[in-house]
Scaffold this motif. Sequence first.
Motif, PDB file in Angstrom:
ATOM      1  N   GLN A 163       1.862  -4.507   3.353  1.00  0.00           N
ATOM      2  CA  GLN A 163       2.498  -3.082   4.423  1.00  0.00           C
ATOM      3  C   GLN A 163       2.359  -2.178   3.795  1.00  0.00           C
ATOM      4  N   TYR A 164       2.206  -0.716   4.567  1.00  0.00           N
ATOM      5  CA  TYR A 164       2.712   0.359   4.083  1.00  0.00           C
ATOM      6  C   TYR A 164       4.412   0.686   3.665  1.00  0.00           C
ATOM      7  N   VAL A 165       4.326   0.985   2.368  1.00  0.00           N
ATOM      8  CA  VAL A 165       5.562   1.452   1.454  1.00  0.00           C
ATOM      9  C   VAL A 165       5.662   2.835   1.204  1.00  0.00           C
ATOM     10  N   MET A 166       5.955   3.505   2.203  1.00  0.00           N
ATOM     11  CA  MET A 166       6.338   5.184   1.564  1.00  0.00           C
ATOM     12  C   MET A 166       7.982   5.232   1.731  1.00  0.00           C
ATOM     13  N   PRO A 167       8.946   6.863   1.845  1.00  0.00           N
ATOM     14  CA  PRO A 167       9.682   7.094   1.061  1.00  0.00           C
ATOM     15  C   PRO A 167      10.146   7.177   2.590  1.00  0.00           C
ATOM     16  N   THR A 200       1.012  -1.345  -0.212  1.00  0.00           N
ATOM     17  CA  THR A 200      -0.079  -0.154   0.186  1.00  0.00           C
ATOM     18  C   THR A 200       0.837   1.397  -0.005  1.00  0.00           C
ATOM     19  N   LEU A 201       1.092   1.828  -1.076  1.00  0.00           N
ATOM     20  CA  LEU A 201       2.306   2.695  -1.512  1.00  0.00           C
ATOM     21  C   LEU A 201       1.536   4.239  -0.739  1.00  0.00           C
ATOM     22  N   ILE A 251       5.395   2.516 -11.333  1.00  0.00           N
ATOM     23  CA  ILE A 251       4.863   2.439 -10.380  1.00  0.00           C
ATOM     24  C   ILE A 251       3.146   1.415 -11.355  1.00  0.00           C
ATOM     25  N   GLY A 252       2.662   0.748 -10.756  1.00  0.00           N
ATOM     26  CA  GLY A 252       1.419   0.497 -10.593  1.00  0.00           C
ATOM     27  C   GLY A 252       0.608  -0.273 -10.053  1.00  0.00           C
ATOM     28  N   PRO A 253      -0.677  -0.958 -10.534  1.00  0.00           N
ATOM     29  CA  PRO A 253      -1.169  -1.840  -9.423  1.00  0.00           C
ATOM     30  C   PRO A 253      -0.420  -3.734  -9.659  1.00  0.00           C
ATOM     31  N   THR A 254      -0.319  -4.512  -8.918  1.00  0.00           N
ATOM     32  CA  THR A 254       0.849  -5.477  -8.276  1.00  0.00           C
ATOM     33  C   THR A 254       0.514  -6.639  -9.655  1.00  0.00           C
ATOM     34  N   GLN A 255      -0.914  -6.655 -10.167  1.00  0.00           N
ATOM     35  CA  GLN A 255      -1.118  -7.802 -10.791  1.00  0.00           C
ATOM     36  C   GLN A 255      -0.308  -7.287 -12.724  1.00  0.00           C
ATOM     37  N   ARG A 280      -0.824  11.194  -2.286  1.00  0.00           N
ATOM     38  CA  ARG A 280      -1.999   9.253  -2.987  1.00  0.00           C
ATOM     39  C   ARG A 280      -1.439   8.028  -2.290  1.00  0.00           C
ATOM     40  N   ILE A 281      -2.172   7.724  -1.536  1.00  0.00           N
ATOM     41  CA  ILE A 281      -2.262   6.291  -1.103  1.00  0.00           C
ATOM     42  C   ILE A 281      -3.645   5.278  -1.570  1.00  0.00           C
TER      43      ILE A 281
END
Length: 448
Positions: free
Chosen positions: A54-58, A7-8, A33-37, A16-17
């Motif tokens: 998990q949250y993925v963030m800078p 979850t970016l 960046i894009g949807p996982t699939q 954006r989330i």
Amino acid sequence: MLITNGTLITWETPNRILENHALYIEKDHIREIGPTQDLIAKYPHEERLDAKGQYVMPGNICAHTHFYGAFARGLAIPGPAPADFPEILEKLWWSLDKSLSREAVYYSALVCLVDAVRHGTTTLIDHHASPNAIEGSLDQIARAVEESGVRASLCYEVTDRDGPERAKAGIEENLRFIEYVKRERPLNGRLAAMFGLHASLTLSEATLQTCRERVGEDIGFHIHVAEHPVDEYDSLHKYGERVVDRLNRHGILGPRSIVVHAVHVDVREINLLVETGTWVTHQPRSNMNNAVGMAQTEGMLRAGVKVGLGNDGFSNAMWEEWKAAYLAHKLWHLDPRRMPATDVVRMAIYNNAALATQQFNCGPIGVIAPGAQADLIFVDYQPFTPLTPDNLPWHIVFGFHESMVTTTIVAGKVLMRDRELLTLDAEKIAYEARQLAPRIWERYHALF
């Protein structure tokens, strides 16, 4: 590398989330960046790192720190407790820095970098002092930075308090290291350099003039300003002007320079900081600890000062600094409306990111976007209320904790995975530091 199932939190403007998204990393930067699939289908053979929702963030950025202060932890100051900040400087910091060897400089940096990687701080701007081990001291810190894999900007603190020879040695150490970074661009852009100055009250006119003459316009200064009123009164007494006015007269301010603290500056000084485009960093935990007061941070932001957030050598868990900023100004002003979390985000995210991007000149830092540096953390936070771009700042202040950081990545390299450090041996580093500490403390106490 493909980071999947995250979850970016992008920290773009606007933020954006993005749920169930993936990041494609090419070398040191984010390419897509894009949807996982979608990205799995596009890059089926790439190495994958599963964020598991998990949250993925800078990664977090620290705009001002002191690695050299690590060995102060648990150190007993002789005699009565210091009564004010000038006594704290005299009794603690100006004696501790004299007690450091080159080996101690190296390990003081390493223990701080272990702390940074564990707690998701991927970029740090350091300000160093070791009067009895000046020459090559920045190389020792750079060595630790290289081993850790983090991103760091370094400088040496020039001061006249230890005599003209050491002031000269500090100038030469800065210049030597600046030239090395310019010439070699080491660590693929993970290392930057500034020119360090202590504070107006320990810098003569001649030294300031020499520093300005020796440093190119492309290099910024990093200096403490008006942390305590003594800095202002010293300048007024000796030079008939306030600190920021004095630094402006010497050409020390500017869009690449950092002024640290600025707790006791007046309105004209704030205007000078705006006019010159100088950065200011706020360190609320340190200000509370030293009982020096609180800077007019909200007012500076309103006036247009570029205010970032540092830690002044406190732990590299930057969300703790967020919380301190959020709470301290409310108490200081007796007003719960002061220092909203949006202002904390402006300092800690957007301004810190702009400062780091300027410092390292290797593409955007502190944002998830194509072309940005792949400095990322995974955060295992399980919100029990809705989390949106609008309320995220308050989730961080009241819900996020450094223990929730599970993975740390800098320039596309994984430094910690599932809370396991991959570049640093924390147990060995702590052991070696414990062997050094008694000798450092012995030299420290011998000064009294």
